[in-house]
Write an enzyme that holds these catalytic residues in place. Structure first.
Site, PDB file in Angstrom:
ATOM      1  N   GLU A   1       0.830  -1.213   0.000  1.00  0.00           N
ATOM      2  CA  GLU A   1       0.000   0.000   0.000  1.00  0.00           C
ATOM      3  C   GLU A   1       0.860   1.257   0.000  1.00  0.00           C
ATOM      4  O   GLU A   1       1.778   1.404   0.815  1.00  0.00           O
ATOM      5  CB  GLU A   1      -0.908  -0.023   1.237  1.00  0.00           C
TER       6      GLU A   1
ATOM      7  N   LYS B   1      -8.921   4.598  -2.777  1.00  0.00           N
ATOM      8  CA  LYS B   1      -9.488   4.044  -1.545  1.00  0.00           C
ATOM      9  C   LYS B   1     -10.760   4.793  -1.166  1.00  0.00           C
ATOM     10  O   LYS B   1     -10.772   6.026  -1.059  1.00  0.00           O
ATOM     11  CB  LYS B   1      -8.459   4.118  -0.417  1.00  0.00           C
TER      12      LYS B   1
ATOM     13  N   CYS C   1      -6.381  -2.177   2.029  1.00  0.00           N
ATOM     14  CA  CYS C   1      -6.440  -2.203   3.482  1.00  0.00           C
ATOM     15  C   CYS C   1      -7.862  -2.484   3.988  1.00  0.00           C
ATOM     16  O   CYS C   1      -8.445  -3.502   3.652  1.00  0.00           O
ATOM     17  CB  CYS C   1      -5.864  -0.896   4.020  1.00  0.00           C
TER      18      CYS C   1
END
Length: 312
Positions: A45, A138, A172
């Site tokens: 990430e 995200k 995540c």
């Protein structure tokens, strides 16, 4: 006969907040993985130019109008990629030269339009011809991450056709968003890339659950980050500063099959590249008992819709 795909997870220490350094090291590691036969390669990430772990380890980082934090944020912005910038163009050219599919986690800087000058936590899929075939931001930065990144949208919430098959990914804690998972399952993934700062036990559980639920191969990708890389502007505890080589991010990367079992067990505490050969026949075998988009779906009971409009 099934044609296997060799996948690689690069678990490495990013030259922290140094985009030119990240570019040089990242490209060298990608080339190494390609020399070892990898056809699909990923890193953790926001590896370009590093995950903001200081949010969790610098006690004063969240103070209002804190000059050291503002300085670190400005440096992060200066070293973040743009989608049409020269750094990404170089990486796309490398993917084409090496004939590999790349899945990258980046801090994305936006210079115009909605989100002008904002940062996003983004996942990019680059095909083996160098084309950018998916761009996901995200959806929801987690907890203190909201100080750094703007909210993404549903435009990239899908898998894409690549030379390695249908490839998608989430970032995540998106792996704990049931609707995000279902959107990805409906896009018919073959390989799913799960980007994490480091792959802790709870992250491994989420990654294995995703593989089992979606009947997909999962590359759980984490990074290495020692205390020594923390920004000097920010105050850390004396105990941390006394252990500069202690790891804040320990890696933990793994490769998981569509039955939720490990193909490569988690590797922690070292810079390395892990590899596995993925056989698409395994997906079909596991779908016999569970297919959440097919015989195990109930479209007569549930409605599902995704807004795929890009917000800028």
């Amino acid at each position: 006969m099934s044609i296997t795909i060799r996948a690689a997870v690069i678990q490495a220490r990013a030259p922290y907040y140094d985009l030119p350094g990240c570019l040089e090291k990242g490209c060298a590691l990608i080339a190494e993985a390609a020399r070892n036969g990898a056809q699909l390669i990923t890193l953790g990430e926001t590896w370009f130019p590093g995950y903001p772990a200081w949010l969790d380890y610098a006690p004063a980082a969240a103070l209002w109008d804190h000059a050291p934090t503002k300085s670190v944020y400005a440096r992060l912005c200066e070293n973040s990629m743009t989608i049409d910038g020269p750094e990404l163009l170089r990486i796309r050219a490398l993917a084409k030269d090496l004939d590999v599919v790349l899945v990258l986690g980046i801090n994305e800087r936006v210079l115009k339009g909605r989100g002008n000058r904002s940062l996003y936590n983004s996942l990019l899929v680059i095909d083996a011809d160098g084309e950018l075939v998916n761009h996901h931001r995200k959806l929801r930065p987690t907890f203190s991450e909201q100080m750094i990144w703007a909210q993404g949208d549903g435009a990239g919430l899908q898998a894409a056709d690549t030379a390695a098959g249908r490839v998608g990914g989430l970032i995540c804690w998106e792996h704990w968003m049931p609707h995000a998972r279902q959107a990805m399952h409906l896009s018919n993934e073959f390989i799913h890339v799960a980007l994490w700062p480091a792959v802790k036990e709870s992250h491994l559980i989420a990654s294995r659950h995703y593989a089992f639920e979606g009947r997909a191969f999962v590359l759980a990708a984490g990074s290495i980050l020692p205390v020594a890389d923390m920004p000097e502007e920010l105050e850390l505890s004396a105990d941390l500063r006394a252990q500069p080589e202690s790891l804040l991010l320990h890696g933990g990367s793994a490769i998981i099959g569509p039955d939720g079992e490990y193909l490569v067990e988690p590797v922690a505490g070292e810079e390395t590249i892990i590899y596995a050969d993925l056989d698409p026949r395994r997906i079909v075998e596991e779908q016999m008992t569970l297919d959440v988009t097919g015989h195990y779906a109930r479209d007569d009971v549930f409605n599902f819709e995704v807004n795929r409009r890009r917000l800028d």
